[in-house]
Design an enzyme around this catalytic site. Structure first.
Site, PDB file in Angstrom:
ATOM      1  N   LYS A 151      -7.342   8.174  -0.744  1.00  0.00           N
ATOM      2  CA  LYS A 151      -7.152   8.386  -2.188  1.00  0.00           C
ATOM      3  C   LYS A 151      -7.452   9.834  -2.582  1.00  0.00           C
ATOM      4  O   LYS A 151      -6.828  10.363  -3.498  1.00  0.00           O
ATOM      5  CB  LYS A 151      -8.018   7.410  -2.986  1.00  0.00           C
ATOM      6  CG  LYS A 151      -7.515   5.971  -2.876  1.00  0.00           C
ATOM      7  CD  LYS A 151      -8.153   5.056  -3.897  1.00  0.00           C
ATOM      8  CE  LYS A 151      -7.513   3.679  -3.863  1.00  0.00           C
ATOM      9  NZ  LYS A 151      -8.158   2.702  -4.720  1.00  0.00           N
ATOM     10  N   LYS A 196       0.806  -3.831   1.523  1.00  0.00           N
ATOM     11  CA  LYS A 196       0.390  -5.029   0.785  1.00  0.00           C
ATOM     12  C   LYS A 196       0.810  -4.927  -0.683  1.00  0.00           C
ATOM     13  O   LYS A 196       0.915  -3.825  -1.226  1.00  0.00           O
ATOM     14  CB  LYS A 196      -1.117  -5.261   0.912  1.00  0.00           C
ATOM     15  CG  LYS A 196      -1.983  -4.364   0.087  1.00  0.00           C
ATOM     16  CD  LYS A 196      -3.400  -4.928   0.006  1.00  0.00           C
ATOM     17  CE  LYS A 196      -4.178  -4.091  -1.009  1.00  0.00           C
ATOM     18  NZ  LYS A 196      -5.303  -4.719  -1.593  1.00  0.00           N
ATOM     19  N   LYS A 211      -1.588  -3.552  -7.138  1.00  0.00           N
ATOM     20  CA  LYS A 211      -1.461  -3.229  -8.565  1.00  0.00           C
ATOM     21  C   LYS A 211      -0.948  -1.811  -8.765  1.00  0.00           C
ATOM     22  O   LYS A 211      -0.250  -1.526  -9.715  1.00  0.00           O
ATOM     23  CB  LYS A 211      -2.831  -3.306  -9.249  1.00  0.00           C
ATOM     24  CG  LYS A 211      -3.374  -4.683  -9.396  1.00  0.00           C
ATOM     25  CD  LYS A 211      -4.688  -4.619 -10.167  1.00  0.00           C
ATOM     26  CE  LYS A 211      -5.757  -5.400  -9.470  1.00  0.00           C
ATOM     27  NZ  LYS A 211      -6.573  -4.640  -8.547  1.00  0.00           N
TER      28      LYS A 211
HETATM   29  N1  AQP Z   1      -1.610  -8.261  -1.507  1.00  0.00           N
HETATM   30  C1  AQP Z   1      -2.706  -8.992  -1.464  1.00  0.00           C
HETATM   31  N2  AQP Z   1      -2.752 -10.129  -0.739  1.00  0.00           N
HETATM   32  C2  AQP Z   1      -3.865 -10.876  -0.696  1.00  0.00           C
HETATM   33  N3  AQP Z   1      -4.998 -10.582  -1.374  1.00  0.00           N
HETATM   34  C3  AQP Z   1      -5.003  -9.468  -2.130  1.00  0.00           C
HETATM   35  N4  AQP Z   1      -5.939  -8.896  -2.913  1.00  0.00           N
HETATM   36  C4  AQP Z   1      -5.439  -7.767  -3.451  1.00  0.00           C
HETATM   37  N5  AQP Z   1      -4.177  -7.581  -3.041  1.00  0.00           N
HETATM   38  C5  AQP Z   1      -3.866  -8.620  -2.210  1.00  0.00           C
HETATM   39  C6  AQP Z   1      -7.288  -9.429  -3.128  1.00  0.00           C
HETATM   40  O1  AQP Z   1      -7.493  -9.543  -4.529  1.00  0.00           O
HETATM   41  C7  AQP Z   1      -8.869  -9.292  -4.832  1.00  0.00           C
HETATM   42  C8  AQP Z   1      -8.986  -8.317  -5.944  1.00  0.00           C
HETATM   43  O2  AQP Z   1      -8.463  -7.087  -5.521  1.00  0.00           O
HETATM   44  P1  AQP Z   1      -8.951  -5.781  -6.248  1.00  0.00           P
HETATM   45  O3  AQP Z   1      -8.693  -5.927  -7.680  1.00  0.00           O
HETATM   46  O4  AQP Z   1     -10.346  -5.462  -5.859  1.00  0.00           O
HETATM   47  O5  AQP Z   1      -8.111  -4.615  -5.721  1.00  0.00           O
HETATM   48  P2  AQP Z   1      -7.376  -4.334  -4.404  1.00  0.00           P
HETATM   49  O6  AQP Z   1      -7.791  -5.157  -3.250  1.00  0.00           O
HETATM   50  O7  AQP Z   1      -7.455  -2.870  -4.167  1.00  0.00           O
HETATM   51  O8  AQP Z   1      -5.970  -4.815  -4.890  1.00  0.00           O
HETATM   52  P3  AQP Z   1      -4.786  -3.971  -5.394  1.00  0.00           P
HETATM   53  O9  AQP Z   1      -3.923  -4.840  -6.183  1.00  0.00           O
HETATM   54  O10 AQP Z   1      -4.169  -3.278  -4.223  1.00  0.00           O
HETATM   55  O11 AQP Z   1      -5.438  -2.932  -6.374  1.00  0.00           O
HETATM   56  P4  AQP Z   1      -5.343  -1.369  -6.431  1.00  0.00           P
HETATM   57  O12 AQP Z   1      -3.886  -1.087  -6.432  1.00  0.00           O
HETATM   58  O13 AQP Z   1      -6.015  -1.009  -7.696  1.00  0.00           O
HETATM   59  O14 AQP Z   1      -6.037  -0.799  -5.218  1.00  0.00           O
HETATM   60  C9  AQP Z   1      -9.523  -8.809  -3.543  1.00  0.00           C
HETATM   61  O15 AQP Z   1     -10.276  -9.889  -2.993  1.00  0.00           O
HETATM   62  C10 AQP Z   1      -8.350  -8.452  -2.658  1.00  0.00           C
HETATM   63  O16 AQP Z   1      -8.636  -8.649  -1.263  1.00  0.00           O
END
Ligand code: AQP
Length: 322
Positions: A112, A193, A196
């Site tokens: 990042k 994956k 968001k």
């Molecule tokens: N694609 C995914 N498949 C399965 N599980 C997922 N999680 C996130 N993306 C997937 C799980 O959701 C929970 C919350 O995630 P988070 O809000 O902490 O952020 P993250 O893991 O970083 O998810 P994002 O959507 O990719 O967010 P950004 O883009 O902000 O970094 C966690 O338990 C995660 O494992």
């Protein structure tokens, strides 16, 4: 009783990956003897450039969606991280026991911070805040995806070192994988994956996407030119991701499919069947934002004594006055 803690970053709109990988296991965990804590980690959403209005709206929306997806506030303490100031207090105390190099070698920090633009100091120290989030509640289990493994290991290192150097203070948590693998990939780029913060929403199914939007996204999902529906995540990541989504949504192993079109149709139906009641409940709850705020306030009140007790222990162990 085992305590399980799950955090959600309000960095964007919650999506199908969040639902299948984290929200559903959280809801299912409520049925067992596990004590569950669900936290909107709003402070984590400030480690990159952020818009205050969007942050507030997304925090409330994430809480509303968690409730709509089945989080039961009688069984799960639901709150926003920043509402419990002990998170930031413990964060500082833990920073004083963590080496700069330990934070700087985190893969997520490297990725990042290399993305361009000014790097916030909080991006470097965020894994230590995450350690505080976990250690504050004596959590035994933390559901972790692959990308959070390194941060959980750091939490364990910090806790073990603190306990050894200053006396038994923290429960050392275990990372647990959700029972089903449920790592949902981006529909437009199935080697990444679903996320968001991906550049476009084309490969991400938002939990509030309308049926027509879901249909468009699944029908445009990237597959391959082989033309055979086979579960082979290496060779056919797009098709395999669709099969995973279908299996997760229906709770059954997908049958045979003659072509990609029929598979995509079934995926569309299965996703919509899963999301329709969540959309409906979300609309009802969104009509009453005061209720959601009350739930968050109750959640905060419920967890605060435990958070205070942990900080008190840590302060005393470090030699700080009452
Ligand atoms: N694609 C995914 N498949 C399965 N599980 C997922 N999680 C996130 N993306 C997937 C799980 O959701 C929970 C919350 O995630 P988070 O809000 O902490 O952020 P993250 O893991 O970083 O998810 P994002 O959507 O990719 O967010 P950004 O883009 O902000 O970094 C966690 O338990 C995660 O494992």
């Amino acid at each position: 009783m085992t305590k399980r803690l799950t955090g959600f970053q309000p960095t964007g709109n919650l999506h199908l990956g969040n639902l299948l990988g984290a929200m559903r296991p959280l809801v299912a965990g409520q049925e067992s003897a596990t004590e569950t804590i669900a936290m909107i980690v709003d402070l984590h959403a400030m480690t990159m450039e952020h818009d205050p209005r969007a942050l507030r709206a997304r925090t409330l929306e994430a809480a509303t969606l968690l409730l709509a997806a089945g989080v039961d506030p009688r069984r799960t303490a639901l709150f926003a991280q920043s509402q419990v100031p002990e998170h930031t207090e413990l964060h500082y105390l833990l920073e004083c026991t963590t080496a700069y190099g330990e934070a700087a070698r985190m893969i997520q920090f490297k990725e990042k911070s290399a993305a361009g633009g000014p790097v916030r100091l909080s991006l470097l120290t965020y894994p230590v805040l995450m350690a505080a989030d976990i250690l504050l509640y004596d959590a035994h289990e933390v559901p972790v995806g692959d990308d959070q493994n390194q941060h959980l290991e750091l939490t364990r290192t910090i806790a073990e070192r603190f306990n050894a150097r200053y006396g038994e203070t923290f429960v050392v948590p275990e990372g647990v994988r959700p029972e089903s693998a449920a790592r949902i990939m981006d529909l437009a780029d199935p080697t990444r994956k679903m996320s968001k913060s991906s550049a476009t929403a084309a490969g991400r199914i938002g939990l509030l996407d309308e049926p027509e939007v879901i249909r468009k996204k699944t029908s445009r999902a990237v597959t391959d030119t082989l033309g055979v529906v086979r579960y082979d995540p290496e060779g056919q990541p797009g098709v395999s991701n669709l099969l995973d989504i279908l299996a997760e949504c229906t709770g059954e192993r997908p049958g045979a499919y003659p072509n990609y079109g029929t598979l995509k149709r079934d995926v569309t139906d299965a996703v919509d069947t899963l999301l329709a009641p969540i959309r409906k409940r979300h609309a009802e709850l969104a009509d009453d934002p005061g209720y959601v705020r009350e739930i968050l306030a109750e959640g905060k009140t419920r967890v605060r004594p435990a958070a205070r007790a942990t900080v008190r222990r840590a302060r005393a162990a470090l030699g700080l006055l009452d």
